[in-house]
Design an enzyme around this catalytic site. Structure first.
Site, PDB file in Angstrom:
ATOM      1  N   ALA A  34       0.829  -1.200   0.000  1.00 43.56           N
ATOM      2  CA  ALA A  34       0.000   0.000   0.000  1.00 43.56           C
ATOM      3  C   ALA A  34       0.867   1.255   0.000  1.00 43.56           C
ATOM      4  O   ALA A  34       0.472   2.307  -0.486  1.00 43.56           O
ATOM      5  CB  ALA A  34      -0.917  -0.005   1.211  1.00 43.56           C
ATOM      6  N   LEU A  38       8.738  -2.261  -4.356  1.00 43.47           N
ATOM      7  CA  LEU A  38      10.079  -2.800  -4.205  1.00 43.47           C
ATOM      8  C   LEU A  38      10.558  -3.337  -5.542  1.00 43.47           C
ATOM      9  O   LEU A  38       9.882  -4.138  -6.173  1.00 43.47           O
ATOM     10  CB  LEU A  38      10.064  -3.916  -3.150  1.00 43.47           C
ATOM     11  N   LYS A  53      13.649   0.536  -2.790  1.00 48.22           N
ATOM     12  CA  LYS A  53      12.336   0.777  -2.214  1.00 48.22           C
ATOM     13  C   LYS A  53      11.893   2.176  -2.640  1.00 48.22           C
ATOM     14  O   LYS A  53      12.612   3.148  -2.438  1.00 48.22           O
ATOM     15  CB  LYS A  53      12.406   0.699  -0.696  1.00 48.22           C
ATOM     16  N   ASP A 162       6.026  -4.720  12.109  1.00 50.15           N
ATOM     17  CA  ASP A 162       5.265  -5.544  11.163  1.00 50.15           C
ATOM     18  C   ASP A 162       5.912  -6.927  11.068  1.00 50.15           C
ATOM     19  O   ASP A 162       6.250  -7.402   9.980  1.00 50.15           O
ATOM     20  CB  ASP A 162       5.249  -4.855   9.784  1.00 50.15           C
TER      21      ASP A 162
END
Lengths: 262, 349, 204
Positions: A34, A38, A53, A162
């Protein structure tokens, strides 16, 4: 970062950062979250692969806010990565960045994510008819290495934000190359620090572990019971880790049960 | 089947009557009326005064709703009311009314979750099949997705709701609360253009608003003390319109971001915005841009349904009633805390 | 030994990079003077090679400078001074010249010339000029040669890499790594330096 399948029907093409628009070695899109894209590209030399990135600007945000956020996030992630690397936490190194343009180039990590390897392993074991609960030294070893790596990261004051098995990689270790490294062998490398922060709060660390625990539960339910091995290794990884584990119990009970007030 | 719904969890008292003529046909709104308790500028609404307002208006509204709908007591199948979440005293006033009607009319009661009411009305009006829902109001900020008979909460505000943040800022600026403080902040924001640097607090799927509220309140104070304050970057004079503009742009960007994260997680491209803050045009615009970028679209309703109303309670209640759900009189309590995911959504697959 | 023409990934062909490495420099003072005087014939990045640990280290700085040039984000006078500045772990330009640029004490010198559409320069011209004005022995611009010139103590001091957890501070678990600890350590050092350069001062 999850590969976002809903975007395959998107009408808008993948935005490329300016640097990838200059024809050289074509970049390959690896993942589309979102927040960021990459790519696999090269850094300085055609022989030096890197991960690029890229945080494209978001059309819904006010441009001033958008630029501010993009810069902040690129720098923040780069800072966290360099801090980790300096302190010996296994993460990709930062090669270069241009926060104004929204990109960062980091070390390419060979290998595969733990999520895939683990599922391969579990299904192979199931096919071989090995009942759950039978001692699995390789699996236990992997769990412990995960616990140590996460502990190491927390120990230097970084919280991932995460932690899932898609953000843990198994990098082949050169010395084992001759034996054809086993499915679960390799060095754990933590990746995707886009939601990471620098924190020493036990609460934050406990939430990090909780997210990983839930990820194990939902993606690798057959290995769920082995999460205790992760926590066991975590506990030994830095001073104060045991307090985090106590906090984890609290976090588990709370879960998503934050009270609402109408 | 026909149901009457009573809503009063905050300062809006709503009565609605809905009909489900046939399972395959859309619902029919027979009446939907509302009366809002508006407090003077600079003040919020207190539970005690709000409850008093609800008690003095509810009978009038029920009679009016029934007259507009052209229904009699006999036509009504069940009485739906907001069980929660919300403010204690106002909720109780409405619950008592519902119980009274139930006993008087000998009809069954259905206690409804306020948030589920918003979601079900949003789905009914817009026809959105299975969108990610952003529920934003003065009391709630949640990102919800449906899975296996539950409206699961993917992300939420960790401290105060976004609407609460906007309403409190309206109080700081002493803007009128008529028709709603958030609406007036929105109008003022349209005249602003300088984007000030405010704290942006998104943590994963969640966000928090107390930090930005503290900052903007501080800025408002500084502006009041020093009206010649200029923006360091552009050199222009800062106005309260700029404050409102900056606040909106920032909090809405935060909401769109956590919504997008949830959409990426569940693989959806549709968004439904419900709740009072969902009326805001800028929020709808921003959400639409994000959804379009993902090859999807945004669904929103107008102020009849965005803002708390009785018809949404009637709708959600009737859906539950049709699966055999009722709330016995002894259990017809109300509660300030009632999480959206506690409801078993039997009426969906 | 001849001037090397280098192509870097993502740098358009219009911007070519030339590099020459010298040891046993005898006229460092003279060269330094030319730079201070702003002598237009000396539009080069003159880098003290003793603080360059590898080719990649130098190339990283060159890439940064060229990228900033292309993005109109130069912080210093020109792309050549920017290369020197890009080696720095912080935003102090003057300090970066003192640390990484040529000084009267310099004995090993890395010369970089960036040829751009607005100021083109041909390889042969650069080589002949350098052969004329640099009093020193031109050597291979390679990792081996560079390493022999490196003042590691100074490098570690500049990039603040003097901590006891070790350069490759991964601890005992890493026993699997081969005996060639030195090359692992210098690779790790290089990685940390690149990260430091990338952040340039935006650390906390």
């Amino acid at each position: 970062m999850e590969v976002d399948t809903s975007l395959s029907q998107s009408s808008s093409p993948v935005p490329l950062p300016l640097i990838l628009q200059r024809p050289s070695v074509p970049a390959i899109l690896i993942a589309q979250g979102a927040e960021a894209l990459l790519f696999r590209s090269t850094y300085l030399l055609p022989s030096l692969p890197c991960a690029l990135k890229y945080r494209p600007s978001k059309p819904y945000r006010h441009p001033t806010l958008d630029l501010r956020l993009t810069k902040h996030r690129i720098l923040s992630e780069a800072r966290v990565l360099t801090k980790c690397r300096r302190e010996g936490v296994p993460v990709p190194g930062v090669y270069a960045l241009d926060e104004g343009a929204g990109w960062m180039m980091i070390e390419w990590v060979d290998g595969e994510v733990v999520r895939i390897r683990l599922n391969e392993w579990l299904s192979r074991r199931a096919q071989e008819g090995v009942p759950q609960g039978v001692e699995d030294g390789k699996l236990v070893g992997l769990m412990r290495r995960i616990g140590s790596a996460v502990g190491r990261m927390h120990g230097v004051g970084v919280v991932h934000g995460d932690l899932t098995t898609s953000n843990l990689m198994l990098r082949p270790v050169p010395a084992e190359g001759v034996n054809g490294g086993g499915m679960l062998d390799g060095e754990i490398v933590l990746i995707d620090f886009g939601l990471a922060s620098q924190s020493t709060q036990d609460e934050d660390r406990a939430v990090d572990l909780y997210v990983l625990e839930r990820a194990f539960g939902s993606t690798h339910s057959k290995a769920e019971s082995l999460f205790t091995e992760v926590l066991g290794a975590y506990e030994k990884s830095f001073k104060g880790a045991n307090i985090v584990l106590k906090k984890l119990e609290e976090v588990r009970m709370r879960g998503r049960k934050r009270s609402m007030l109408g | 089947m026909i149901s009457i719904g009573l809503e009063g969890s905050a300062n809006k008292l709503g009565v609605g009557i809905i009909s489900h003529p046939h399972p395959n046909k859309p619902a029919q709104i027979l009446s939907n009326i509302r009366h809002t308790f508006i407090s003077p500028p600079g003040e919020g609404f207190l539970p005690k005064d709000t409850a008093m307002h609800h008690r003095s208006w509810v009978v009038r509204l029920v009679k009016q709703a029934m007259a507009e709908a052209g229904v009699s007591i006999a036509d009504i199948d069940c009485i739906c009311y907001t069980k929660g979440p919300g403010m204690g005293a106002p909720l109780q006033s409405v619950a008592i009314t519902a119980r009274m009607l139930s006993v008087l009319w000998q009809k069954e009661l259905v206690g409804v979750n306020h948030c589920v009411g918003h979601i079900e009305m949003g789905r009914e009006i817009t026809g959105a099949q299975n969108p990610v829902v952003l529920y934003v109001s003065g009391g709630n900020t949640q990102v919800i997705a449906y899975a296996e008979h539950r409206y699961r909460i993917f992300g939420e505000a960790l401290d105060i709701a976004v609407g609460n943040c906007l309403d409190r800022f309206a109080r700081t600026l002493e803007i009128s609360n008529d028709p709603a403080p958030g609406y007036n902040v929105e109008q003022l924001a349209k005249k602003g253009k300088i984007l000030l640097d405010l704290p942006y607090a998104v943590k994963g799927m969640d966000c928090s608003f107390s930090g930005i509220l503290a900052s903007i309140d501080l800025l408002a104070g500084e502006l009041k003390a020093n009206p010649d304050k200029r923006d360091p970057i552009t050199g222009e004079l800062i106005t309260t319109a700029d404050l409102c503009f900056s606040l909106q742009e920032t909090v809405y960007a935060m909401l769109v971001e956590i919504t997008e994260r949830a959409m990426a997680h569940v693989g959806s491209s549709q968004v439904l915005i419900v709740g009072g803050v969902g009326c805001n045009e800028r929020l709808q615009e921003m959400m639409g841009l994000m959804a379009r970028d993902r090859g999807g679209s945004v669904y929103a309703t107008d102020e009849r349904f965005c803002i708390d109303n009785g018809i949404m309670i009637a709708q959600a209640g009737l859906l539950a009633y049709e699966t055999g759900f009722t709330t016995p009189l002894e259990e017809s309590t109300c509660t300030q805390r009632f999480r959206t995911d506690e409801v078993f959504v039997k009426w969906r697959d | 030994m001849a001037l090397e023409c280098i192509n870097l990934e993502h740098v358009p062909a219009s911007h070519t990079i030339h590099a020459a490495l010298f040891q046993n420099i005898k006229n460092a003072s003279f060269l330094h003077q030319q730079l201070l005087a702003g002598n237009t014939e000396f539009e080069y990045a003159l880098i003290d090679a003793s603080v360059i640990i590898s080719r990649l280290h130098a190339l990283a700085a060159i890439y940064r400078a060229v990228n900033d040039l292309l993005g109109n984000k130069l912080r210093s006078r020109n792309v050549h001074s920017e290369i020197v500045f890009s080696l720095s772990p912080n935003n102090n330009i003057a300090e970066s010249f003192r640390r990484f640029g040529i000084s009267p004490e310099t004995t090993s010198l890395l010369v970089i010339k960036v040829s751009t559409p607005s100021s083109p320069a041909a390889g042969e011209d650069i080589q002949s000029h350098l052969s004329k004005v640099v009093d020193g022995e031109q050597v291979d611009f390679s990792d081996g040669v560079l390493r022999a010139m490196t003042d590691m103590v100074r490098v570690k001091k500049i990039y603040k890499l003097n901590y006891s957890s070790g350069v490759n501070g991964r601890g005992k678990e890493n026993a699997v790594y081969g005996s060639d600890r030195t090359s692992q350590d210098s690779k790790e050092l290089e990685m940390l330096i690149l990260g430091s350069m990338a952040l340039r001062g935006a650390t906390n």
